[in-house]
Design an enzyme around this catalytic site. Structure first.
Site, PDB file in Angstrom:
ATOM      1  N   SER A 145       0.967  -1.301  -0.275  1.00 15.36           N
ATOM      2  CA  SER A 145      -0.203  -0.359  -0.090  1.00 15.36           C
ATOM      3  C   SER A 145       0.827   1.307  -0.406  1.00 15.36           C
ATOM      4  O   SER A 145       1.706   1.574  -1.025  1.00 15.36           O
ATOM      5  CB  SER A 145      -1.444   0.003   1.247  1.00 15.36           C
ATOM      6  OG  SER A 145      -1.874   1.109   1.055  1.00 15.36           O
ATOM      7  N   ASP A 306      -1.346   1.598  -4.323  1.00 16.18           N
ATOM      8  CA  ASP A 306      -2.110   0.570  -5.207  1.00 16.18           C
ATOM      9  C   ASP A 306      -3.586   0.624  -5.601  1.00 16.18           C
ATOM     10  O   ASP A 306      -4.554   0.383  -5.552  1.00 16.18           O
ATOM     11  CB  ASP A 306      -2.102  -1.094  -3.968  1.00 16.18           C
ATOM     12  CG  ASP A 306      -2.601  -0.539  -2.565  1.00 16.18           C
ATOM     13  OD1 ASP A 306      -2.722   1.109  -2.286  1.00 16.18           O
ATOM     14  OD2 ASP A 306      -3.400  -0.833  -1.924  1.00 16.18           O
ATOM     15  N   ASP A 308      -5.617   2.586  -3.134  1.00 13.58           N
ATOM     16  CA  ASP A 308      -7.261   2.561  -2.369  1.00 13.58           C
ATOM     17  C   ASP A 308      -6.883   3.101  -1.794  1.00 13.58           C
ATOM     18  O   ASP A 308      -8.331   3.457  -1.367  1.00 13.58           O
ATOM     19  CB  ASP A 308      -7.185   0.835  -1.461  1.00 13.58           C
ATOM     20  CG  ASP A 308      -5.919   1.113  -0.967  1.00 13.58           C
ATOM     21  OD1 ASP A 308      -4.713   1.842  -0.929  1.00 13.58           O
ATOM     22  OD2 ASP A 308      -5.550   0.489   0.158  1.00 13.58           O
TER      23      ASP A 308
END
Length: 580
Positions: A145, A306, A308
């Protein structure tokens, strides 16, 4: 087996490749050797995350093999149907992400479990979607992340598209731990896996279906199509996986005036242009700000590696660019989604939002204003996804929006994790709607929310405490805070203390205790009289202890001063604990 015995096994056994053994030969610091081998890298409810290096407490292909073997055995226990349904795998732009993803796929194949592997990097939320779309039994995404470049990770998802729930995680962990030996876990060859139908590459066909669902979340698609080109946006994917899908989603809706930060467009595992690939950090927007000035952009968007998480910077009336906090973005999107659905007559009965206990209570007030229920869950988006599934399965709530203060947001029912692509299109549409329909900026909308409900301001601090000693220091800090019943901070009364580790809360005004119904977690939350809180928790993914601050006041200036004083008081207390 002692850490020295583990070290010697990895150093000398030919199962481990020459590169790994050569790296270990260079180690001469006993503390470093101990830290690498004193334990296995911890597999929690979301998977694992760590620094990439040789060792049992590091991220490397042998750790990937062992963890995937445990997952494969758990899936095999579900019989031929589970094995045939298989596992879908995605990965981000970090060092070795593609290698780790393929390694996982080939370990699954060796166990007779089918693997669907994306043909290039993809966002984490698309992995969640793909689990649901392909009806696989599980999913894996290789990512760390927003962590620094030295890290990588491995997150496991279950058949509903959410991160693997605790019960399943415990079963997987039991199989991992049952295998004491690190040796003899071998992947199938890629050619054999393809030949036997156990490895299938996937790509654009999933993108198309996912994007079609994302676009359905637009609340004013005609406005987007007709006037979206008028909104000037700068976007940066921080060298990560969001580049193609964020741009495609915006363009297909009508937001065609999007300028991409070229220096940060292509994948780069070193994240060369930013100190830390986390959109919460203001300096990560430095290049985007320069681009914004050049094209007079109203909106700067950034997704982490990533994709998100979403960070947002807005152009202020004086032409400067101001970054929004995660809570401010969450409140703006909550207000936009609920108000527009109400105006359009599509806000359902039993409508609900879900947020974490670390996120601002201002969202609770906004939701109550629209007569929408609020569910507060533990920190971590997996808990938001789990609560959404409970609502769906039980029929007692209609999920509208969810967020956490660390830049994670979700709408819709086809993804079960935070989604930077969905958040990007909703934020762009909100900016366009308020500008072109109500002639207000997002700053003005936020100010009106503060005037309605009070000025909630928030902040965070983190202490990095690495290694074995760092873990012990975190324990000492939490123990000390539990033992001292803090009743005020810089003169602001504390009315409740919630201890989620003990699952007990106490009302300091009445003296009464009460049970907490959320799952056990090492978290302390101190609630202020009149609104706001301080929360303390060790991170589950980083060697840090985190402090969350939220205050409420009648004006911004008073809120700013209160926030500063509360932070100083808490951090001075922590310094005193550490000095003992």
């Amino acid at each position: 087996m002692s850490f020295q015995e583990r070290y010697q096994m990895w150093l000398k056994n030919s199962y481990f490749d020459e590169e790994i053994r050569e790296e270990l030969k260079q180690l001469n610091d006993q503390q470093e050797i101990e830290d690498r081998f004193y334990k296995d890298l911890e597999f929690g409810t979301g998977g694992l995350r760590g620094i990439m290096a040789a060792g049992t407490n590091r991220m490397n292909k042998y750790v990937i093999r062992k963890v995937t073997q445990g997952l494969a055995e758990y899936i095999c226990d579900h019989g031929p149907e589970g094995m045939k349904r298989g596992v879908v795998i995605a990965y981000d732009s970090r060092w070795f992400s593609a290698d780790f993803a393929l390694e996982a796929a080939l370990i699954l194949a060796q166990n007779g479990v089918k693997a669907y592997l994306f043909d290039e990097l993809r966002p984490t939320p698309e992995l969640s979607f793909a689990v649901r779309e392909l009806k696989t039994i599980a999913g894996i995404v290789v990512t760390a992340s927003h962590n620094p470049k030295a890290y990588n990770g491995y997150k496991v998802y279950w058949e509903d598209g959410g991160q693997v729930p605790p019960a399943q995680a415990d079963e997987i962990l039991a199989r991992i731990e049952a295998r004491e030996s690190w040796l003899g876990i071998e992947p199938m060859s890629k050619e054999a896996a393809k030949r036997e139908g156990l490895l299938q590459m996937i790509g654009s066909e999933i993108d198309h279906v996912y994007l079609s669902r994302v676009k359905e979340l637009a609340l004013h698609p005609e406005l987007d199509a007709q006037q979206g080109k008028e909104l000037s946006i700068v976007y940066t994917p921080f060298h990560g996986a969001g580049n193609k899908l964020v741009r495609s989603a915006l363009a297909e809706l009508g937001f065609s005036s999007v300028t991409v930060v070229k220096e940060q467009e292509q994948p780069d595992p070193n994240f060369t242009t930013i100190p830390y690939p986390n959109p919460e950090i203001p300096s990560t927007f430095d290049l985007a700000r320069e681009y914004g000035k050049n094209v007079e952009a109203e909106l700067l968007l950034a997704t982490d590696p990533d994709s998100d998480r979403l960070g947002v910077v807005l152009r202020a009336p004086n032409g400067d660019y101001r970054q929004l906090s995660g809570n401010q973005i969450g409140v703006l999107l909550t207000y936009y989604v609920l108000s527009q659905k109400k105006n359009l007559g599509i806000l359902p009965e039993k409508a609900a939002i879900i947020k974490t206990i670390a996120s601002t209570d201002l969202a609770d007030e906004v939701a109550r204003y629209f007569k929408v229920a609020v569910e507060n869950v533990l920190t971590g988006f997996k808990f938001i996804a789990e609560k959404e599934k409970e609502m769906e399965d039980g029929g007692w709530g209609k999920f509208q929006f969810g967020f956490e203060e660390s830049y994670g947001y979700l709408a819709g029912d086809f993804v079960r994790d935070k989604d930077g692509i969905i958040a990007s299109i909703l934020l762009a549409e909100a900016a366009l709607y308020y500008r072109n329909t109500e002639h207000r900026s997002l700053f003005e909308v936020l100010e009106s929310i503060y005037q309605m409900f009070g000025y909630y301001l928030d902040s965070q601090e983190s202490l990095t405490l690495e290694g074995h000693q760092g873990q012990e220091e975190m324990v000492r800090i939490m123990d000390s805070l539990r033992q001292e019943e803090i009743r005020e901070l810089c003169g602001i009364q504390i009315v409740k203390i919630d201890d989620y580790e003990q699952q007990i809360g106490k009302n300091l005004v009445t003296g009464q205790s009460y049970s907490l119904t959320l799952p056990r977690s090492n978290v302390l939350r101190f609630s202020f009289s009149g609104g706001g809180f301080v929360m303390v928790r060790p991170s589950g993914t980083e060697p840090k202890i985190k402090f969350y601050f939220s205050v409420k006041a009648d004006s911004q200036s008073v809120a700013e001063e209160s926030l500063r004083m509360v932070k100083d008081d808490v951090m001075n207390r922590i310094a005193l604990i550490r000095s003992k």
